[in-house]
Design a protein around this motif. Structure first.
Motif, short mmCIF file in Angstrom:
data_model
loop_
_atom_site.label_atom_id
_atom_site.label_comp_id
_atom_site.label_asym_id
_atom_site.label_seq_id
_atom_site.Cartn_x
_atom_site.Cartn_y
_atom_site.Cartn_z
N ALA A 201 0.89 -1.25 -0.06
CA ALA A 201 0.02 -0.13 0.03
C ALA A 201 0.89 1.35 -0.01
CB ALA A 201 -0.88 -0.11 1.14
N ALA A 202 2.23 1.10 -0.43
CA ALA A 202 3.11 2.45 -0.51
C ALA A 202 2.46 3.34 -1.31
CB ALA A 202 4.32 1.95 -0.99
N GLN A 203 1.77 3.23 -2.39
CA GLN A 203 1.19 4.33 -3.17
C GLN A 203 -0.17 4.47 -2.96
OE1 GLN A 203 2.98 6.29 -5.09
NE2 GLN A 203 5.03 5.03 -4.61
N ALA A 204 -0.89 3.69 -2.13
CA ALA A 204 -2.46 3.91 -1.73
C ALA A 204 -2.29 4.84 -0.58
CB ALA A 204 -3.16 2.68 -1.54
N ALA A 205 -1.50 4.41 0.34
CA ALA A 205 -1.32 5.36 1.57
C ALA A 205 -1.77 7.07 1.66
CB ALA A 205 0.03 5.07 2.41
N PRO A 206 -1.06 7.53 0.66
CA PRO A 206 -1.36 9.09 0.47
C PRO A 206 -2.72 9.41 -0.17
CG PRO A 206 0.70 8.30 -0.38
CD PRO A 206 0.02 7.29 -0.32
#
Length: 405
Positions: A201-206
């Motif tokens: 979820a590295a790119q989902a988190a923001p």
């Protein structure tokens, strides 16, 4: 749209000028800038409560421990975790994925004839650890293909799933193309097949709300620096029963209950997976970043960024020779190429005009190979970007394209 004036005043670095041009920072998928609240949280830790945690009985140790464990609770609430004991602090998404792949190797649960399922869209951090697991265990790596729009082939996914599938490791949002994968549906299918599921979820988190209880996965990983926190801090969330049944990874202080030269008894969750002194300041600052994001609202942030991406896609499409990559419903990132122009040359030239983007393969070389390219130019957006940012990007790209072609 979010109020740009009220947002921008929280990010002093964005007042910089590059070669006399206002900085237009569009490299947020690589790392985000940090608001004053996060900078203050980091500074306050070192100025007011700096101490090692958990085992100290003195005043500063108690304050630092309380702040660190409150940060864990903030993360748990942000993820809607069942318990803060399911939140493990790591150095980032890469570290978290390596932790999971390593303990699965050590567990003996995966062996020859078993399969690990990933996708074409994955970042190297969600490819290489699983390749290493396969080398160690004799398992086989299987890859879900994507179509010409960078969307995963769901028919192929279901065909690949079988009782041999032991792990589905899937990125929620593609860092290269901005593709948002249907992670809930894919997780449900993988769980039905008996597989463990890890969501990158590295790119989902923001950009997106993350509810691990409704998601249904076994693990979820994200990095603080993608969501306005410092580098060097991240999170692995794991389902309690799964984590309890797996062996520890690193040995050392804090992950133990009792040590003799004959035997070591391991600590309870989450400390079982947090050997050594953690990044105390980073965890506290991460909690501050999540508070900052939640005060604005992830729905509002997503809507704001989505408007910017759509405007950028429209503006770039008007430039001769531009090809956009990824689906129309992107999140966070917009990748493009210009016929006859190398992405590195383009990125270098528009940087001189104050526009910061990322060029290259974006740690997604297999995906680039799928499209027969070496890389793209990627503009990625955050809550502090504006329609003026989009206009500056389009103007710089148009000018650079004419100069380079």
């Amino acid at each position: 749209m979010l109020s740009s004036e009220s947002i921008l005043q929280n990010f002093p670095i964005l007042d910089r000028k590059i070669n006399g041009h206002p900085l237009v920072y569009l490299d947020n998928a690589a790392t985000t800038q940090k608001p004053l609240q996060v900078l203050y949280a980091s500074r306050h830790y070192y100025e007011a409560i700096n101490s090692n945690i958990h085992r100290g009985t003195h005043f500063l140790a108690r304050l630092a421990t309380e702040a660190f464990e409150q940060a864990r609770q903030t993360v748990a609430s942000h993820l809607n975790a069942d318990s803060s004991d399911e939140v493990i602090f790591t150095s980032g998404t890469t570290d978290a994925i390596n932790l999971v792949s390593s303990v699965l190797t050590l567990s003996g649960q995966i062996g020859k004839g078993d399969e690990i399922l990933i996708s074409t869209l994955e970042h190297h951090s969600n490819i290489v650890p699983w390749q290493m697991l396969c080398v160690r265990t004799g398992a086989e790596l299987k890859v879900i293909p994507c179509d010409e729009n960078g969307v995963l082939d769901q028919h192929a996914f279901h065909e690949l799933l079988s009782n041999r599938t032991k792990v589905l490791a899937l990125g929620w949002v593609s860092n290269a193309f901005g593709t948002v994968n249907p992670v809930r549906e894919m997780t449900a299918a993988a769980k039905k097949a008996g597989a463990l599921v890890l969501i990158d979820a590295a790119q989902a988190a923001p950009h997106l709300k993350m509810d691990v209880q409704s998601l249904g996965a076994d693990f979820l990983a994200f990095s603080g620096h993608k969501v306005y926190a410092p580098t060097g801090i991240g999170v692995l969330w794991g389902r309690r029963k799964v984590l309890e049944d797996l062996p520890p990874w690193r040995g050392g202080g804090e992950m133990i209950k009792e040590v003799t030269f004959d035997k070591t008894t391991y600590n309870d969750l989450p400390f079982k997976y947090e050997a050594g002194t953690p990044n105390i300041e980073g965890a506290i600052a991460l909690a501050s970043a999540l508070d900052f994001v939640n005060a604005i609202g992830l729905d509002e942030i997503y809507s704001h960024e989505n408007e910017l991406i759509e405007a950028a896609a429209d503006a770039l499409s008007d430039i001769e020779g531009v090809r956009l990559y990824g689906p129309d419903d992107r999140a966070g990132a917009l990748s493009f190429a210009i016929e006859g122009v190398h992405h590195y040359d383009l990125g270098t030239l528009i940087d001189q005009m104050g526009v910061a983007v990322r060029t290259g393969h974006h740690c997604c070389q297999p995906l680039m190979s799928r499209f027969g390219i070496t890389g793209t130019t990627r503009a990625s957006f955050a809550l502090y970007n504006t329609l003026e940012s989009v206009a500056a990007l389009a103007a710089a790209v148009a000018k650079a394209s004419k100069m380079l072609r």
